[in-house]
Design an enzyme around this catalytic site. Structure first.
Site, PDB file in Angstrom:
ATOM      1  N   ASP A 152      -3.359   2.452  -5.757  1.00  0.00           N
ATOM      2  CA  ASP A 152      -2.143   2.469  -4.937  1.00  0.00           C
ATOM      3  C   ASP A 152      -1.987   1.246  -4.050  1.00  0.00           C
ATOM      4  OD1 ASP A 152      -4.269   3.267  -3.212  1.00  0.00           O
ATOM      5  OD2 ASP A 152      -2.798   4.083  -1.824  1.00  0.00           O
ATOM      6  N   GLU A 153      -2.701   0.179  -4.369  1.00  0.00           N
ATOM      7  CA  GLU A 153      -2.615  -1.022  -3.541  1.00  0.00           C
ATOM      8  C   GLU A 153      -2.599  -2.263  -4.422  1.00  0.00           C
ATOM      9  OE1 GLU A 153      -5.630  -1.448  -0.282  1.00  0.00           O
ATOM     10  OE2 GLU A 153      -6.189   0.520  -1.041  1.00  0.00           O
ATOM     11  N   ASP A 174       0.858  -1.189   0.000  1.00  0.00           N
ATOM     12  CA  ASP A 174       0.000   0.000   0.000  1.00  0.00           C
ATOM     13  C   ASP A 174       0.895   1.241   0.000  1.00  0.00           C
ATOM     14  OD1 ASP A 174      -1.938   1.879   0.395  1.00  0.00           O
ATOM     15  OD2 ASP A 174      -2.633   1.109   2.334  1.00  0.00           O
TER      16      ASP A 174
HETATM   17 MG   LIG Z   1      -2.532   3.926   0.271  1.00  0.00          MG
END
Ligand SMILES: [Mg+2]
Length: 435
Positions: free
Chosen positions: A127-128, A26
């Protein structure tokens, strides 16, 4: 379609899957880190070191916070809250505008590094991602060590930090990556639940929405451990049916969902935003959807493709998802057209009651084919395409945040774009007439 769908619900438990090894990676304060990394590269100051945020308009005190730095968090600034409120908490807060093209580039680069190390990588959101590291013990005998290697490579090569969570399934890996930030590796295995998982507040449990947390609070269930101590019958009475079974499983750290690599042929263009402050009015919702439609259409145009299908997903606070898709008469890459369809789908999906936490817009079934013919019979469409071209060329030269569409200027999400308002005015006016 590439939406960050949680695939944890009510999965059957099988003992043979208990020795899986999953990483959840993350990016720390993604939008803000990516903007900071770009600035640092240009020799500018690092936004991550000061109270700062990506979001709405500072001068007009409108819009919401999309991401914040760790120093800003110390002032109590939170994602999804109105800019005006954030400024009351922290008057010196630096606020920068979002740039989805930059985010897409950074996302691609960080996923490419992850793919070097893992046989199967699932992108969970911009974003993960999840890495299925099961069966890699011969190549990587120490999972924590390899997690550090991946994390450090992303930081040193790309200039932004990530957290890595390691667990026996996606749920626990995701929970682990949320522990202390930034630039950290954490594990959460079954023998660590007692110490690291059960004492957490129930609202921190992935897939437990704010309304469920409130409900549980009222019956004196405050921690994950307290939730786990309830039997399924009790849960059935409290939340009912499928969700009760789901809560039972997740509160015990159980999740059997596989890590799914995206099939390249299913490639679509999607973007989603999770807001901690729920959206409750159609007007606000449409402004968020315009922002997402614009970012999706911009990416279609950047890749010189058009989409035949458009879809919308809404997630309410209790984590139920609703989605709907529509096939178009001619494929499109035009922001107005995408937004027009998205708005229709939204109005069909939303009852006007349920507060919305996550919005997603996707365009898929893409083609290189030109949809030109249809533009000749509608001068409005032609004009709208011209606007897209002008907007794209300015963004290309001066950056994504130099131009924000007229209607978004009034948005609580991304107002502003003052400096070039004259060139988007026609677009905004036309949109307002149509609304
Ligand atoms: Mg994040």
């Amino acid at each position: 379609m590439g939406f960050p769908r949680p695939s944890l619900a009510c999965a059957p438990i099988s003992s043979d899957k208990m020795d899986r090894l999953i990483f959840h990676i993350d990016v720390n304060s993604a939008f803000l880190s990516w903007e900071s990394a770009r600035r640092v590269k240009k020799g500018e100051s690092d936004l991550r070191l000061v109270p700062s945020a990506v979001g709405g308009d500072r001068d007009r005190r409108t819009g919401v916070i999309l991401a914040k730095s760790i120093p800003a968090k110390k002032y109590g600034v939170s994602t999804g809250e109105p800019v005006s409120m954030a400024l009351r908490k922290c008057p010196e807060l630096v606020i920068v505008k979002p740039d989805f093209r930059l985010y897409a580039q950074c996302s691609k680069k960080f996923l490419a590094i992850c793919r070097k190390y893992a046989p199967v990588v699932e992108q969970f959101s911009i974003d993960e991602c999840f890495l299925d590291m099961s069966g890699t013990s011969r190549i990587y005998p120490d999972p924590v060590a390899i997690a550090h290697t991946i994390k450090d490579e992303i930081r040193d090569r790309l200039g932004f930090t990530v957290n890595v969570g390691i667990g026996p399934n996606k749920l626990l890996a995701k929970m682990a990556s949320d522990f202390e930030k930034p630039d950290k590796v954490h594990t959460l295995f079954f023998d660590e639940l007692e110490e690291k998982f059960y004492p957490l507040p129930v609202r921190d449990l992935f897939t437990v929405g704010r309304s469920t947390a409130k409900l549980l609070d009222r019956i004196n269930v405050h921690t994950i451990g307290e939730l786990a101590s309830l039997d399924q019958k009790a849960l059935d009475i409290i939340v009912g049916g499928k969700f009760a079974k789901h809560l039972y499983l997740v509160s015990h750290g159980l999740d059997d969902s596989p890590v799914l690599a995206e099939r390249p042929e299913a490639k679509g263009y999607s973007n989603s935003i999770t807001l901690e402050e729920d959206v409750t009015t159609a007007e606000e919702a449409e402004q968020v959807l315009l922002l997402l439609s614009d970012s999706v259409a911009t990416r279609l145009r950047a890749d010189s493709v058009r989409a035949w299908c458009v879809s919308v997903v809404l997630r309410s606070t209790d984590f139920t998802d609703r989605s709907k898709q529509m096939r178009l008469d001619t494929p499109t890459d035009n922001t107005d057209e995408v937004f027009d369809k998205v708005k229709k789908l939204f109005l069909e999906l939303w009852d006007g009651e349920d507060p919305i936490r996550l919005f997603g817009v996707a365009a898929f079934d893409v083609t290189k084919e030109e949809g030109q013919l249809s533009f000749f019979d509608d001068p409005k469409k032609e004009k709208s395409r011209d606007v897209d071209e002008v907007v794209d060329s300015i963004r290309e030269r001066f950056g994504m945040d130099t131009i924000i569409r007229g209607s978004i200027c009034k948005s609580p999400v991304v107002p502003g774009g003052r400096h070039l308002r004259h060139s988007t005015k026609a677009d905004g006016e036309e949109k307002n007439k149509k609304q």
